[in-house]
Design a protein around this motif. Structure first.
Motif, mmCIF file in Angstrom:
data_model
loop_
_atom_site.group_PDB
_atom_site.id
_atom_site.type_symbol
_atom_site.label_atom_id
_atom_site.label_comp_id
_atom_site.label_asym_id
_atom_site.label_seq_id
_atom_site.Cartn_x
_atom_site.Cartn_y
_atom_site.Cartn_z
ATOM 1 N N CYS A 77 0.887 2.979 8.315
ATOM 2 C CA CYS A 77 -0.251 2.061 8.415
ATOM 3 C C CYS A 77 -0.029 0.825 7.548
ATOM 4 N N ALA A 78 0.951 0.873 6.649
ATOM 5 C CA ALA A 78 1.324 -0.277 5.821
ATOM 6 C C ALA A 78 2.742 -0.035 5.324
ATOM 7 N N PHE A 79 3.548 -1.093 5.290
ATOM 8 C CA PHE A 79 4.962 -0.972 4.955
ATOM 9 C C PHE A 79 5.262 -1.585 3.591
ATOM 10 N N LEU A 80 6.095 -0.886 2.815
ATOM 11 C CA LEU A 80 6.478 -1.402 1.516
ATOM 12 C C LEU A 80 7.415 -2.596 1.669
ATOM 13 N N PRO A 82 9.002 -5.333 -4.851
ATOM 14 C CA PRO A 82 8.938 -4.745 -3.501
ATOM 15 C C PRO A 82 8.117 -3.468 -3.441
ATOM 16 N N GLU A 83 8.269 -2.612 -4.453
ATOM 17 C CA GLU A 83 7.564 -1.331 -4.446
ATOM 18 C C GLU A 83 6.076 -1.463 -4.744
ATOM 19 N N LEU A 84 5.626 -2.684 -5.081
ATOM 20 C CA LEU A 84 4.208 -2.928 -5.340
ATOM 21 C C LEU A 84 3.603 -3.884 -4.313
ATOM 22 N N THR A 85 4.310 -4.085 -3.203
ATOM 23 C CA THR A 85 3.879 -5.024 -2.167
ATOM 24 C C THR A 85 3.797 -4.306 -0.828
ATOM 25 N N ARG A 143 3.329 -9.993 7.980
ATOM 26 C CA ARG A 143 1.895 -10.064 7.690
ATOM 27 C C ARG A 143 1.609 -9.332 6.375
ATOM 28 N N LEU A 144 1.466 -10.108 5.324
ATOM 29 C CA LEU A 144 1.203 -9.542 4.004
ATOM 30 C C LEU A 144 -0.166 -8.865 3.988
ATOM 31 N N LEU A 145 -0.236 -7.673 3.416
ATOM 32 C CA LEU A 145 -1.503 -6.949 3.310
ATOM 33 C C LEU A 145 -2.081 -7.063 1.903
ATOM 34 N N CYS A 146 -1.312 -6.684 0.900
ATOM 35 C CA CYS A 146 -1.793 -6.741 -0.478
ATOM 36 C C CYS A 146 -0.628 -6.528 -1.425
#
Length: 231
Positions: free
Chosen positions: A66-69, A81-84, A93-96
């Motif tokens: 549902c969201a990719f690192l 990267p591991e916090l994005t 498409r950046l999520l958070c």
């Protein structure tokens, strides 16, 4: 052409797993296993590191993303990267993301931001008071503070006692998604219960698995906790 009666047909190749909407997720894990190994699914199938939602049946479970690192190959990352997190596998498409931690008054603060850089909320790691371990707080604007602590120390005596009865049921379900996933875990993950106004908002097993109980919780804050980890 004649076929031997002992020959076995190869299992059909499984197609890629489609992403599911992140806004309504109620249970997730973080990892790269897409199709866990089971007796009827003899090999684990891997995908990109992602926040994944258990779907499918008992024999052929699926962990849908549902969201990719993020990845170090992506240009212009707002954080490590591991916090994005991105909404798509191509990182378009950046999520958070989670800011670098800040120390204040003995606490460690992790600010979570949306795609536009606006603050979604803050995770706070609160130092331990002996003999207990550290606890957590989640600040979500417009909502009561969420307190995360060891589940056996939360709630009334009756609520604590009842957890022994329901634990076996949860573990039976969990085994569908963790047995044979080829992901190694070390030691027993700490179980946390997250409450606001004495009502359970979510529960977590280390940073491996999170279950959300309150519909109003911004899922991105739960994702952020799993990325930061219960360390």
């Amino acid at each position: 052409m004649a076929f031997s009666r002992n020959s076995k047909a190869k299992p059909a190749e499984e197609g890629p797993v489609d992403p599911v909407p992140w806004e309504t997720v109620f249970r997730f894990v973080v990892g790269s296993v897409e199709r866990p190994r089971t007796p009827k699914q003899p090999r684990s199938v891997f995908g990109k590191p992602a926040v994944r939602v258990p779907t499918g049946g008992k024999d052929r479970p699926v962990l849908a993303p549902c969201a990719f690192l993020g990845s170090s190959s992506v240009a212009g990352l707002p954080s490590r990267p591991e916090l994005t997190l991105y909404e798509d596998a191509d990182a378009q498409r950046l999520l958070c993301w989670v800011d670098e931690p800040e120390e204040a008054d003995g606490e460690t603060r992790h600010t979570v931001r949306d795609a536009g850089g606006e603050v979604i909320g803050v995770l706070r790691r609160v130092p331990p008071k002996r003999p207990f371990k550290h606890t957590w707080r989640i600040e979500q604007p417009g909502r009561p503070e969420i307190v995360g602590r060891n589940e056996w120390a939360s709630g009334s005596a009756g609520q604590v006692a009842s957890r022994f009865a329901v634990r076996a049921a949860f573990e039976a379900v969990d085994s569908l998604f963790h047995a044979g996933t080829d992901e190694k875990t070390t030691g027993k993950a700490r179980s946390l219960e997250w409450r606001a106004d004495d009502k359970i908002v979510m529960t977590s097993e280390g940073s491996r698995e999170v279950k959300i109980e309150a519909t109003w919780l911004d899922r991105r804050l739960a994702f952020a906790f799993a990325l930061v980890g219960d360390a």
